[in-house]
Scaffold this active site. Structure first.
Site, mmCIF file in Angstrom:
data_model
loop_
_atom_site.group_PDB
_atom_site.id
_atom_site.type_symbol
_atom_site.label_atom_id
_atom_site.label_comp_id
_atom_site.label_asym_id
_atom_site.label_seq_id
_atom_site.Cartn_x
_atom_site.Cartn_y
_atom_site.Cartn_z
ATOM 1 N N HIS A 175 0.843 -1.200 0.000
ATOM 2 C CA HIS A 175 0.000 0.000 0.000
ATOM 3 C C HIS A 175 0.885 1.260 0.000
ATOM 4 C CE1 HIS A 175 -3.116 -2.619 2.294
ATOM 5 N NE2 HIS A 175 -3.580 -2.456 1.065
ATOM 6 N N LYS B 16 -16.196 -6.607 6.352
ATOM 7 C CA LYS B 16 -15.172 -7.502 6.903
ATOM 8 C C LYS B 16 -14.955 -7.130 8.372
ATOM 9 C CE LYS B 16 -12.637 -6.858 2.579
ATOM 10 N NZ LYS B 16 -11.439 -6.226 2.016
ATOM 11 N N ARG C 89 -2.467 -5.704 -8.368
ATOM 12 C CA ARG C 89 -1.396 -6.677 -8.137
ATOM 13 C C ARG C 89 -1.321 -7.706 -9.257
ATOM 14 N NH1 ARG C 89 -3.527 -7.880 -2.213
ATOM 15 N NH2 ARG C 89 -5.367 -7.728 -3.525
ATOM 16 N N SER D 27 -3.290 -7.642 3.009
ATOM 17 C CA SER D 27 -3.535 -7.512 4.450
ATOM 18 C C SER D 27 -4.012 -8.847 5.025
ATOM 19 C CB SER D 27 -4.586 -6.432 4.712
ATOM 20 O OG SER D 27 -4.145 -5.197 4.227
HETATM 21 O O1 PNS Z 1 -9.357 -2.493 0.972
HETATM 22 P P1 PNS Z 1 -10.685 -2.885 0.408
HETATM 23 O O2 PNS Z 1 -11.587 -3.428 1.495
HETATM 24 O O3 PNS Z 1 -10.560 -3.807 -0.774
HETATM 25 O O4 PNS Z 1 -11.350 -1.532 -0.148
HETATM 26 C C1 PNS Z 1 -12.617 -1.546 -0.772
HETATM 27 C C2 PNS Z 1 -13.195 -0.113 -0.864
HETATM 28 C C3 PNS Z 1 -13.127 0.600 0.478
HETATM 29 C C4 PNS Z 1 -12.403 0.669 -1.870
HETATM 30 C C5 PNS Z 1 -14.656 -0.268 -1.358
HETATM 31 O O5 PNS Z 1 -15.299 -1.242 -0.594
HETATM 32 C C6 PNS Z 1 -15.444 1.028 -1.270
HETATM 33 O O6 PNS Z 1 -15.242 1.931 -2.049
HETATM 34 N N1 PNS Z 1 -16.363 1.103 -0.271
HETATM 35 C C7 PNS Z 1 -17.185 2.261 -0.019
HETATM 36 C C8 PNS Z 1 -18.638 1.988 -0.415
HETATM 37 C C9 PNS Z 1 -18.852 2.178 -1.910
HETATM 38 O O7 PNS Z 1 -18.673 3.255 -2.441
HETATM 39 N N2 PNS Z 1 -19.241 1.077 -2.564
HETATM 40 C C10 PNS Z 1 -19.505 1.066 -3.975
HETATM 41 C C11 PNS Z 1 -18.236 0.765 -4.764
HETATM 42 S S1 PNS Z 1 -18.543 0.759 -6.507
#
Ligand code: PNS
Length: 162
Positions: free
Chosen positions: A17, A41, A90, A127
């Protein structure tokens, strides 16, 4: 001003990250690391811990700030005058989900997504794997910032990663 966001759960932040944050900070005027508060999660570290780990690790880059967010990412972008989401890619396995989110975020609010090809040194890093290895007493030195390493060791010693 070109303001970008690097969103994620960062539970915990890894050196992969940080590589993406550093490279994004060289490409945009400001970079906001947006840490999702209530992900589906279940998190090992609290939102305060996750933010502290990142804030400590990015202190050398003065155009990066770290905040928490909840709700839709595109709403966060609108409220903070951010036009670009930056994600690390990745491998092909990341691609389907990332493409789906990028297309949805563009459809929702015309917010663009830019992908940075992860440094191969960190291509296998996640992670979840860090937590898994640490839970079983494995050594993740060099894969996470020092403060995360200490916190994982402390949790592992107290049975907290189990
Ligand atoms: O580290 P992660 O858990 O893979 O990150 C995922 C994240 C936070 C980028 C994604 O879940 C997100 O944007 N969540 C906020 C809610 C949202 O906007 N959802 C619609 C995405 S199209």
């Amino acid at each position: 001003m070109r303001n970008a966001v690097c969103p994620g759960s960062f539970d915990p932040v890894t050196n992969g990250h940080l590589d993406v944050f550093e490279r994004a900070s060289a490409m945009y005027d400001t970079v906001t690391i947006a840490v999702l508060t209530n992900s589906s999660k279940s998190a090992l570290f609290t939102i305060e811990e996750r933010i502290n780990f990142i804030t400590d690790a990015v202190s050398a880059w003065n155009n990066i700030k770290v905040v928490s967010f909840q709700g839709l990412l595109v709403d966060f972008c609108k409220q903070n005058d951010i036009s670009i989401i930056v994600k690390g890619l990745r491998a092909v396995s990341d691609f389907d989900y990332e493409l789906q989110m990028a297309q949805m975020n563009y459809r929702l609010a015309k917010v663009e997504t830019s992908f940075i090809a992860t440094n191969p040194e960190f291509g296998y890093l996640s992670s979840s794997l860090i937590k898994e290895i640490s839970k079983h007493g494995g050594d993740v030195t060099g894969l996470v910032p020092d403060k995360v390493l200490s916190a994982l060791k402390a949790k592992s010693a107290s049975g907290g990663t189990k």
